[in-house]
Every structure is written in structure tokens, then in C-alpha cells.
Design a protein around this motif. Structure first.
Motif, PDB file in Angstrom:
ATOM      1  N   GLY A  17       0.805  -1.223   0.000  1.00  0.00           N
ATOM      2  CA  GLY A  17       0.000   0.000   0.000  1.00  0.00           C
ATOM      3  C   GLY A  17       0.831   1.263   0.000  1.00  0.00           C
ATOM      4  O   GLY A  17       1.938   1.300   0.536  1.00  0.00           O
TER       5      GLY A  17
ATOM      6  N   CYS B 269      -1.398   7.791   6.620  1.00  0.00           N
ATOM      7  CA  CYS B 269      -2.161   6.553   6.482  1.00  0.00           C
ATOM      8  C   CYS B 269      -1.490   5.634   5.478  1.00  0.00           C
ATOM      9  O   CYS B 269      -0.864   6.093   4.521  1.00  0.00           O
TER      10      CYS B 269
ATOM     11  N   VAL C 134      -2.596   3.028   2.618  1.00  0.00           N
ATOM     12  CA  VAL C 134      -3.797   2.815   1.810  1.00  0.00           C
ATOM     13  C   VAL C 134      -3.750   1.383   1.288  1.00  0.00           C
ATOM     14  O   VAL C 134      -2.816   1.001   0.576  1.00  0.00           O
TER      15      VAL C 134
ATOM     16  N   LYS D 137      -8.541   0.332  -1.244  1.00  0.00           N
ATOM     17  CA  LYS D 137      -8.202   1.732  -0.936  1.00  0.00           C
ATOM     18  C   LYS D 137      -8.663   2.189   0.453  1.00  0.00           C
ATOM     19  O   LYS D 137      -8.877   3.374   0.678  1.00  0.00           O
ATOM     20  N   TYR D 138      -8.804   1.269   1.385  1.00  0.00           N
ATOM     21  CA  TYR D 138      -9.125   1.657   2.759  1.00  0.00           C
ATOM     22  C   TYR D 138      -7.924   2.388   3.337  1.00  0.00           C
ATOM     23  O   TYR D 138      -6.778   2.017   3.090  1.00  0.00           O
ATOM     24  N   LYS D 139      -8.194   3.457   4.091  1.00  0.00           N
ATOM     25  CA  LYS D 139      -7.149   4.281   4.671  1.00  0.00           C
ATOM     26  C   LYS D 139      -7.023   3.955   6.158  1.00  0.00           C
ATOM     27  O   LYS D 139      -8.000   4.013   6.890  1.00  0.00           O
TER      28      LYS D 139
END
Length: 183
Positions: free
Chosen positions: A84, A94, A96, A101-103
Motif C-alpha cells: 500500500g 495513512c 492505503v 483503498k481503505y485508509k
């Protein structure tokens, strides 16, 4: 060498540094900690994964002069966070997840999302909000150039705990993209 090969080669659950380290540093490592590697090697690699204590896949990240440690698989669907990107959202660093694409904040393990104040008002006004802690974060300690992780053993369940089983260690790697060697 792929990161999966690297992870399997560094998957020792030993909590002491390699034999080449001086005896003074091995006696001063934090109790309940697990040796991850030499800081200079982690800085050079940027990210290291390791099976810690025979039960937890941990990702150690070097970013902007700091080390961070968290569960290796994303809390949402088990994506490999070592692939990520690291980005800043509302002043918070963060990682990712490369799958969806979750942060996830590096410092706290919070999941961030963009909230809409009022969906009936145009243009939409959004801002970043926390879903709460979703990813288990672990403590990093550096002693004489050696990096150690102390597992977060809080009894409070965190969503990333789901992916800390043998099932996900054997099933999910087959679903990962094959990284290209940079050599």
C-alpha cells in the motif's frame, strides 16, 4: 527476492538479536519484545514483514524518519498492506490498502473515511472521519540499532485480528499480486 520470500526468510519468532550482536544489546532489549532486524536494513527496505511469536504477521514501515508496526493484513478484506501507498489525509499519515483503498492511520490503526455533511446540499461538502481503531498497532523499540516489536496484547478485539490465523497465512498469499523485483 520477493517480499513473501523475504518474510519467510525473516519469520523467526526469536526475541533476541542475531548472534553477531553484542551481548550488551541482547541483555537490554525490551521484555516481551521480538527482534525484527537492524534499523539500517529496515530503513533501506522501507518495509519489512515478519511472523512474530509464531502467531502474528506484522508489517514494520519506515516513513518520514519514524518506524511504525501494525498487523500486516488490512482489516477489511485481508489485503497485503506492505504493497500500500502511504498518504496524508487531513494531516494524518495513512497506509492505503492496495485492494480496496481503505485508509488506515499509521499511528493509531484507525480507519478513515470521507463523510458528507448533508447529501442534499450541492456541492457536497466532505471531511475525514474516523471509523475507530480497526487495525492492531504494535509498539516499536530501537536498542543500539536493533529494532524490536512488542505485540499489542490488548484483549479488546480489533477487526484486523480476523486475518491472524493459519488459514489466511496460506490462502491469501496466493491471491496477492506478484511483485516485480527491483534489482
Amino acid at each position: 527476492m520477493s517480499s513473501e520470500e523475504e518474510a519467510s526468510q525473516t519469520s523467526s519468532s526469536s526475541s533476541s538479536p542475531p548472534p553477531s550482536s553484542s551481548s550488551s544489546s541482547s541483555s537490554s532489549h525490551p521484555p516481551s519484545s521480538h527482534f525484527i532486524g537492524k534499523k539500517e536494513d529496515i530503513v533501506k527496505a522501507g518495509r519489512v514483514t515478519k511472523l512474530v511469536n509464531g502467531c502474528r504477521d506484522v508489517l514494520v514501515v519506515w516513513h518520514q524518519g519514524q518506524l511504525h508496526a501494525m498487523d500486516m493484513r488490512c482489516y477489511h478484506s485481508g489485503g497485503a498492506l506492505q504493497y500500500g501507498d502511504i498518504e496524508e489525509f487531513n494531516g494524518r499519515l495513512c497506509i492505503v490498502c492496495p485492494w480496496h483503498k481503505y485508509k488506515i492511520t499509521l499511528a493509531e490503526g484507525e480507519g478513515l473515511y470521507q463523510a458528507v455533511d448533508d447529501p442534499t446540499v450541492k456541492p457536497l461538502r466532505t471531511h475525514w472521519r474516523s471509523k475507530g481503531v480497526k487495525q492492531r498497532i504494535h509498539k516499536i523499540t530501537e536498542v543500539n540499532g536493533d529494532v524490536y516489536v512488542t505485540l499489542n496484547d490488548s484483549s479488546e478485539a480489533v477487526e484486523s485480528d480476523v486475518y491472524q490465523t493459519e488459514r489466511y497465512r496460506t490462502v491469501l498469499p496466493k491471491a496477492q499480486p506478484v511483485p516485480k523485483n527491483k534489482k
